[in-house]
Design a protein around this motif. Structure first.
Motif, PDB file in Angstrom:
ATOM      1  N   ASP A  41       0.791  -1.236   0.000  1.00  0.00           N
ATOM      2  CA  ASP A  41       0.000   0.000   0.000  1.00  0.00           C
ATOM      3  C   ASP A  41       0.817   1.276   0.000  1.00  0.00           C
ATOM      4  N   TRP A  43       3.510   3.996   1.965  1.00  0.00           N
ATOM      5  CA  TRP A  43       3.597   4.533   3.321  1.00  0.00           C
ATOM      6  C   TRP A  43       2.321   5.292   3.627  1.00  0.00           C
ATOM      7  N   VAL A  44       1.375   4.631   4.259  1.00  0.00           N
ATOM      8  CA  VAL A  44       0.096   5.232   4.609  1.00  0.00           C
ATOM      9  C   VAL A  44      -0.005   5.239   6.129  1.00  0.00           C
ATOM     10  N   MET A  45      -0.204   6.399   6.703  1.00  0.00           N
ATOM     11  CA  MET A  45      -0.334   6.513   8.150  1.00  0.00           C
ATOM     12  C   MET A  45      -1.760   6.938   8.496  1.00  0.00           C
ATOM     13  N   PRO A  46      -2.359   6.300   9.486  1.00  0.00           N
ATOM     14  CA  PRO A  46      -3.678   6.744   9.925  1.00  0.00           C
ATOM     15  C   PRO A  46      -3.553   8.068  10.670  1.00  0.00           C
ATOM     16  N   PRO A  47      -4.649   8.772  10.855  1.00  0.00           N
ATOM     17  CA  PRO A  47      -4.585  10.017  11.617  1.00  0.00           C
ATOM     18  C   PRO A  47      -4.009   9.766  13.010  1.00  0.00           C
ATOM     19  N   ARG A  49      -4.793  10.756  15.892  1.00  0.00           N
ATOM     20  CA  ARG A  49      -5.740  10.475  16.967  1.00  0.00           C
ATOM     21  C   ARG A  49      -6.193   9.018  16.971  1.00  0.00           C
ATOM     22  N   LEU A  50      -6.087   8.316  15.844  1.00  0.00           N
ATOM     23  CA  LEU A  50      -6.501   6.909  15.777  1.00  0.00           C
ATOM     24  C   LEU A  50      -5.373   5.924  16.067  1.00  0.00           C
ATOM     25  N   GLN A  51      -4.133   6.386  16.076  1.00  0.00           N
ATOM     26  CA  GLN A  51      -3.003   5.476  16.239  1.00  0.00           C
ATOM     27  C   GLN A  51      -2.998   4.732  17.576  1.00  0.00           C
ATOM     28  N   LEU A  54      -5.639   1.988  17.327  1.00  0.00           N
ATOM     29  CA  LEU A  54      -5.243   0.905  16.433  1.00  0.00           C
ATOM     30  C   LEU A  54      -4.184   0.014  17.073  1.00  0.00           C
ATOM     31  N   CYS A  55      -3.258   0.605  17.817  1.00  0.00           N
ATOM     32  CA  CYS A  55      -2.255  -0.202  18.535  1.00  0.00           C
ATOM     33  C   CYS A  55      -2.922  -1.085  19.582  1.00  0.00           C
TER      34      CYS A  55
END
Length: 141
Positions: A41, A43-47, A49-51, A54-55
Motif C-alpha cells: 500500500d 507509506w500510509v499513516m492513519p490520523p 488520533r486513531l493510532q 489501532l495499537c
C-alpha cells in the motif's frame, strides 16, 4: 505454513513459557507484516488520533487471540488448536450475520463451508498423530 505453526508451537512450548513464546511470535511477525504492508500500500499513516486505538486493537485482537491460543495449547494438544483456530472465523461470520452487521454472500458462504469442512475432516479422520513419544490427540476429540 499456517498449519505448521501449531506443531512448531507445541515443540517451542517445551522450552518457553506461553507468554514469552507469544511475545516472540509477535516481535518476529511485526516487522515482516509491516514490510509487506508498506510494499503493498505504500507509506500510509492513519490520523494521529486513531493510532493509539489501532495499537490497542492490534495487541488485544491479534496478540490476545494468539496468546490465548498458545496458553491453551500449553494445557492441551496442537491438534485442538488446529481445529479451534479455523472455527473462529466461522463463528465470527455467523455472529455478524445474526447481528445483521454483514450480509450473506456467496464468497462468505464458500469460505465458511471450506473452513468448517477442514475442521470436520480433522475430527472425522482421527486428528491424532504420534510424535515425540506422546500422542497429540487429546480426550476432547
Amino acid at each position: 505454513i499456517f498449519s505448521g505453526f501449531h506443531v512448531l508451537s507445541a515443540i517451542g512450548l517445551r522450552e518457553l513459557a506461553p507468554s514469552i513464546f507469544s511475545l516472540l511470535r509477535l516481535l518476529i511477525a511485526m516487522p515482516a507484516m509491516f514490510a509487506l504492508a508498506v510494499c503493498h500500500d505504500g507509506w500510509v499513516m492513519p490520523p494521529l488520533r486513531l493510532q493509539p486505538l489501532l495499537c490497542f486493537l492490534g495487541l488485544t485482537g491479534v496478540g490476545g487471540s494468539m496468546g490465548l491460543g498458545i496458553a491453551g495449547m500449553y494445557y492441551t494438544s496442537a491438534i485442538n488448536l488446529a481445529i479451534s483456530q479455523p472455527l473462529q472465523p466461522v463463528l465470527t461470520a455467523f455472529l455478524t450475520v445474526a447481528l445483521k452487521i454483514e450480509r450473506v454472500s456467496a464468497g462468505k458462504c464458500a469460505g465458511i463451508a471450506i473452513s468448517a469442512a477442514g475442521c470436520v475432516a480433522l475430527v472425522a479422520l482421527g486428528g491424532g498423530i504420534e510424535g515425540g513419544g506422546r500422542p497429540w490427540r487429546s480426550p476432547l476429540l
